[in-house]
Design a protein around this motif. Structure first.
Motif, PDB file in Angstrom:
ATOM      1  N   ASP A 573       0.824  -1.209   0.000  1.00 39.19           N
ATOM      2  CA  ASP A 573       0.000   0.000   0.000  1.00 39.19           C
ATOM      3  C   ASP A 573       0.855   1.254   0.000  1.00 39.19           C
ATOM      4  N   GLN A 574       1.938   1.245   0.772  1.00 39.76           N
ATOM      5  CA  GLN A 574       2.811   2.411   0.787  1.00 39.76           C
ATOM      6  C   GLN A 574       3.488   2.608  -0.570  1.00 39.76           C
ATOM      7  N   ARG A 575       3.958   1.525  -1.156  1.00 42.66           N
ATOM      8  CA  ARG A 575       4.596   1.637  -2.469  1.00 42.66           C
ATOM      9  C   ARG A 575       3.598   2.121  -3.521  1.00 42.66           C
ATOM     10  N   ARG A 576       2.379   1.610  -3.446  1.00 48.29           N
ATOM     11  CA  ARG A 576       1.346   2.022  -4.394  1.00 48.29           C
ATOM     12  C   ARG A 576       1.076   3.521  -4.277  1.00 48.29           C
ATOM     13  N   GLU A 577       1.020   4.031  -3.056  1.00 50.08           N
ATOM     14  CA  GLU A 577       0.749   5.456  -2.856  1.00 50.08           C
ATOM     15  C   GLU A 577       1.901   6.303  -3.379  1.00 50.08           C
ATOM     16  N   VAL A 578       3.153   5.861  -3.180  1.00 48.24           N
ATOM     17  CA  VAL A 578       4.295   6.602  -3.709  1.00 48.24           C
ATOM     18  C   VAL A 578       4.249   6.632  -5.239  1.00 48.24           C
ATOM     19  N   ILE A 579       3.963   5.503  -5.845  1.00 52.17           N
ATOM     20  CA  ILE A 579       3.888   5.433  -7.314  1.00 52.17           C
ATOM     21  C   ILE A 579       2.752   6.321  -7.834  1.00 52.17           C
ATOM     22  N   ARG A 580       1.639   6.322  -7.128  1.00 49.74           N
ATOM     23  CA  ARG A 580       0.499   7.162  -7.524  1.00 49.74           C
ATOM     24  C   ARG A 580       0.896   8.633  -7.522  1.00 49.74           C
ATOM     25  N   ARG A 581       1.622   9.049  -6.482  1.00 53.97           N
ATOM     26  CA  ARG A 581       2.021  10.458  -6.372  1.00 53.97           C
ATOM     27  C   ARG A 581       3.061  10.838  -7.428  1.00 53.97           C
ATOM     28  N   ILE A 582       3.962   9.918  -7.742  1.00 55.46           N
ATOM     29  CA  ILE A 582       4.939  10.203  -8.799  1.00 55.46           C
ATOM     30  C   ILE A 582       4.215  10.370 -10.140  1.00 55.46           C
ATOM     31  N   THR A 583       3.258   9.488 -10.399  1.00 56.15           N
ATOM     32  CA  THR A 583       2.486   9.577 -11.647  1.00 56.15           C
ATOM     33  C   THR A 583       1.747  10.899 -11.729  1.00 56.15           C
ATOM     34  N   TRP A 584       1.096  11.266 -10.654  1.00 53.47           N
ATOM     35  CA  TRP A 584       0.369  12.537 -10.611  1.00 53.47           C
ATOM     36  C   TRP A 584       1.332  13.698 -10.865  1.00 53.47           C
ATOM     37  N   GLY A 585       2.509  13.648 -10.246  1.00 53.08           N
ATOM     38  CA  GLY A 585       3.488  14.707 -10.446  1.00 53.08           C
ATOM     39  C   GLY A 585       3.900  14.858 -11.898  1.00 53.08           C
ATOM     40  N   LEU A 586       4.079  13.743 -12.598  1.00 52.68           N
ATOM     41  CA  LEU A 586       4.431  13.816 -14.015  1.00 52.68           C
ATOM     42  C   LEU A 586       3.275  14.346 -14.852  1.00 52.68           C
ATOM     43  N   LEU A 587       2.046  14.004 -14.485  1.00 49.73           N
ATOM     44  CA  LEU A 587       0.879  14.464 -15.235  1.00 49.73           C
ATOM     45  C   LEU A 587       0.691  15.977 -15.142  1.00 49.73           C
ATOM     46  N   VAL A 588       1.141  16.586 -14.056  1.00 46.91           N
ATOM     47  CA  VAL A 588       0.969  18.037 -13.908  1.00 46.91           C
ATOM     48  C   VAL A 588       2.244  18.791 -14.300  1.00 46.91           C
ATOM     49  N   SER A 589       3.237  18.089 -14.804  1.00 50.57           N
ATOM     50  CA  SER A 589       4.496  18.733 -15.176  1.00 50.57           C
ATOM     51  C   SER A 589       4.346  19.534 -16.466  1.00 50.57           C
ATOM     52  N   ALA A 590       5.251  20.506 -16.647  1.00 52.25           N
ATOM     53  CA  ALA A 590       5.241  21.302 -17.874  1.00 52.25           C
ATOM     54  C   ALA A 590       5.516  20.425 -19.094  1.00 52.25           C
ATOM     55  N   GLU A 591       6.325  19.396 -18.928  1.00 54.66           N
ATOM     56  CA  GLU A 591       6.650  18.519 -20.050  1.00 54.66           C
ATOM     57  C   GLU A 591       5.417  17.798 -20.566  1.00 54.66           C
ATOM     58  N   PHE A 592       4.523  17.416 -19.657  1.00 55.85           N
ATOM     59  CA  PHE A 592       3.288  16.759 -20.087  1.00 55.85           C
ATOM     60  C   PHE A 592       2.301  17.779 -20.648  1.00 55.85           C
ATOM     61  N   ARG A 593       2.290  18.966 -20.088  1.00 54.46           N
ATOM     62  CA  ARG A 593       1.296  19.983 -20.439  1.00 54.46           C
ATOM     63  C   ARG A 593       1.536  20.583 -21.822  1.00 54.46           C
ATOM     64  N   LEU A 594       2.770  20.433 -22.346  1.00 58.57           N
ATOM     65  CA  LEU A 594       3.113  21.062 -23.616  1.00 58.57           C
ATOM     66  C   LEU A 594       3.331  20.027 -24.713  1.00 58.57           C
ATOM     67  N   ASN A 595       2.987  20.429 -25.928  1.00 60.30           N
ATOM     68  CA  ASN A 595       3.338  19.665 -27.128  1.00 60.30           C
ATOM     69  C   ASN A 595       4.627  20.280 -27.641  1.00 60.30           C
ATOM     70  N   HIS A 596       5.714  19.510 -27.610  1.00 62.03           N
ATOM     71  CA  HIS A 596       7.027  20.085 -27.905  1.00 62.03           C
ATOM     72  C   HIS A 596       7.781  19.262 -28.942  1.00 62.03           C
TER      73      HIS A 596
END
Length: 596
Positions: A573-596
């Motif tokens: 459960d702890q590992r799952r929560e860490v992975i979930r937060r990393i995924t969320w962090g990448l989804l809100v990153s500028a790299e994801f938000r832009l078409n480059h």
């Protein structure tokens, strides 16, 4: 290599070289026979770079190109499997083959329906919502048209002539209905969206800024639609566009007081006289209470017949410029609806060539997008060359480096659903249901019911694999669209505004960081289940994660960061929560938000 890049060393050498090339004719006119059209495009742009001493960026790497072309032609980022397969493919011509696969896939038609919906409707909502055509049916009509590769002249004609009564093209009337069938708004938007001329200021007087935007031109367009109005069939609860049989158009300049009258006239064209109609014969269907009138002579039909033609000034050039902007992030004429002599294209020969090519291929949207996607101009990297001062980057109009473009609201939403696995799993589910429905029909084991479900109807009527794939995608996108409504509201422009430029807002940041919808998207999802199984293999987990979200493999420091964040976790459960937060962090990153 599929793509090469010219790399001049000094400005003086460049100018000498281009002068020599032009003298010997080595830089051919775009119409030169035997040269592939993408290469013709590149030679024009390369010649301009040589002439002006501009150092273009190199070719985008496979990951950068893959993500860009998926977003532009499919409307979503690629899956990890697709990204891994493409980047690991060393065969010659793989970029061309990818472009062809994307153009043949159901996602292309669905993406174009969203692109042209945003372009033509501009996220408008009718003043009385029930007086509009259902947006889902309008988008479905567009998607079906693009699936059949309907040409732009036919698509434009369908929208301009539709009154909502056709069995096959009733939805096309939404172009009129969403604007409340208001003649002034229609005249302005027909000029902007079909001819590339924003004549709004000319409604009251000749435009003082643009000499060629005349009040007579505005009212010439207005005369085509001045007799239109909305008709509501209350019994059937349907909406139509009706037309009066008469009504003259006159105008007065707010500046000079000069007065004029006009019949329908396209800018630069001749006035169209109404034919004589015998008294009492003005209508083929006379308007009465509860019955829509149909005039014997229709100015609306004249507009639909005369505007979508290569002979109409601006028609072909406008859409060629818009398709270039769709792929490159900026038009050759910018802004897109400001075509006039004082705002010339950045590359006049290129726009002329694109326009002629588009006409020669029968206004083939799919074909022109393919040729643009295969150019070096499209496939440039968004990274500046080392020799270029980042404080003095090339002007965007030079197309020397790929533009950083914000994802549209639709690209953002559907890519989130793609990354998390919700979209692929829904498509797979519908495909399975359609296949089972078709199999049951073949064996005669379909249970008798009073009414078939949509899935059964699709399975019964279209059983070929490509048809089933199309139906599965269409139904999955239609069902999941409800989940994106709040995201689309936050990330869309205001109604009536074109989708261009990057205007991030506080509301968008808050939505990504703590909205109920983002929490739902990132709480439990198929990707998280797959990644959690790799928690004991942080290096492989990082690879799958970055391929899924950013369509590339992680750098060494990114792999190390993923491993570090997983250290000290004591249970699943702890590992799952860490992975979930990393995924969320990448989804809100500028790299994801832009078409480059």
């Amino acid at each position: 290599m599929e793509i090469s890049s010219l790399a001049p060393s000094t400005t003086q050498q460049c100018r000498v070289l281009v002068a020599a090339l032009l003298l010997v004719g080595a830089v051919p006119h775009a119409g030169q026979a035997g040269t592939p059209f993408p290469e013709q495009i590149d030679r024009i742009i390369d010649a301009a770079h040589l002439r002006d001493g501009v150092r273009p960026a190199g070719v985008a790497d496979d990951a950068e190109f893959l993500r860009r072309v998926y977003l532009d032609l499919a409307g979503v980022v690629p899956t990890a499997v697709q990204a891994d397969a493409f980047c690991g493919d060393s065969a010659e011509g793989k970029r061309r083959r990818l472009v062809d696969r994307l153009l043949a896939a159901p996602t292309f038609s669905l993406q174009m329906s969203r692109v042209f919906d945003a372009m033509l409707v501009e996220r408008r909502v009718a003043t009385i919502k029930s007086y509009d055509f259902k947006p889902a049916e309008w988008q479905d009509w567009l998607a079906t048209a693009f699936r059949g590769n309907m040409s732009w002249d036919r698509l434009a004609a369908a929208m301009l002539q539709s009154d909502g009564t056709s069995d096959t093209e009733a939805a096309a009337a939404r172009f009129y209905l969403v604007r409340d069938v208001e003649p002034h708004l229609l005249a302005r938007d027909i000029g902007r969206l079909f001819l590339g001329r924003d004549l709004q200021c000319a409604q009251c007087h000749d435009d003082p800024r643009i000499k060629t935007y005349r009040q007579a031109d505005y009212y010439g367009l207005y005369a085509f639609v001045s007799r239109l109005k909305h008709f509501r069939d209350d019994k059937k609860k349907l909406n139509f566009v009706t037309e009066k049989a008469n009504g003259d158009v006159s105008f007065t300049s707010a500046f000079s007081g000069a007065m004029g009258e006009t019949n329908p006239r396209l800018p630069g064209g001749e006035m169209i006289a109404d034919p004589p109609v015998a008294k009492g014969k003005e209508y083929s269907v006379k308007p009465e209470k509860g019955q829509m009138g149909i005039p014997t002579y229709s100015r609306r039909l004249q507009l639909a017949q005369r505007l979508p033609r290569k002979q109409t000034t601006g028609f072909s050039r406008n859409i060629a410029n818009r398709l270039w902007a769709l792929m490159l992030g900026r038009g050759l004429v910018h802004p897109l609806d400001m075509h006039h002599p004082d705002n010339p294209p950045s590359h006049p020969e290129l726009l002329k060539s694109l326009t002629e090519r588009f006409e020669q291929t029968g206004f083939d949207i799919r074909g022109l997008l393919r040729e643009i996607a295969l150019t070096r101009a499209y496939q440039r990297s968004s990274r500046l060359p080392d020799e270029v001062d980042p404080k003095r980057p090339p002007d965007p109009s030079e197309f020397a480096v790929a533009a950083l473009r914000p994802l549209t609201a639709e690209q953002m939403g559907w890519s989130v659903l793609q990354v998390t696995g919700r979209l692929p799993s829904r498509i797979e589910r519908f495909d399975r249901k359609l296949r089972e429905a078709a199999d049951k029909q073949k064996t005669g084991n379909t249970p008798e019911k009073a009414e078939e479900t949509d899935t059964q109807k699709a399975g019964n009527s279209e059983r070929r694999p490509d048809d089933r794939n199309w139906q599965a995608h269409r139904q999955a996108y239609r069902e999941l669209a409800r989940e994106l409504s709040s995201l689309l509201t936050v990330f869309s422009r205001l109604p009536g505004q074109p989708d261009n430029g990057f205007q991030p807002s506080v509301d968008q940041a808050l939505f990504l960081l703590n909205s109920e919808q983002m929490v739902k998207f990132t709480k439990d999802f198929p990707l998280l289940d797959r990644l959690t199984k790799l928690a004991d293999q942080p290096d492989e987990l990082a690879t799958r994660l970055y391929l899924s979200v950013l369509s590339r493999r992680p750098a060494v420091e990114e792999r190390q960061e993923v491993a570090r964040l997983l250290e000290g976790t004591e249970n699943r459960d702890q590992r799952r929560e860490v992975i979930r937060r990393i995924t969320w962090g990448l989804l809100v990153s500028a790299e994801f938000r832009l078409n480059h």
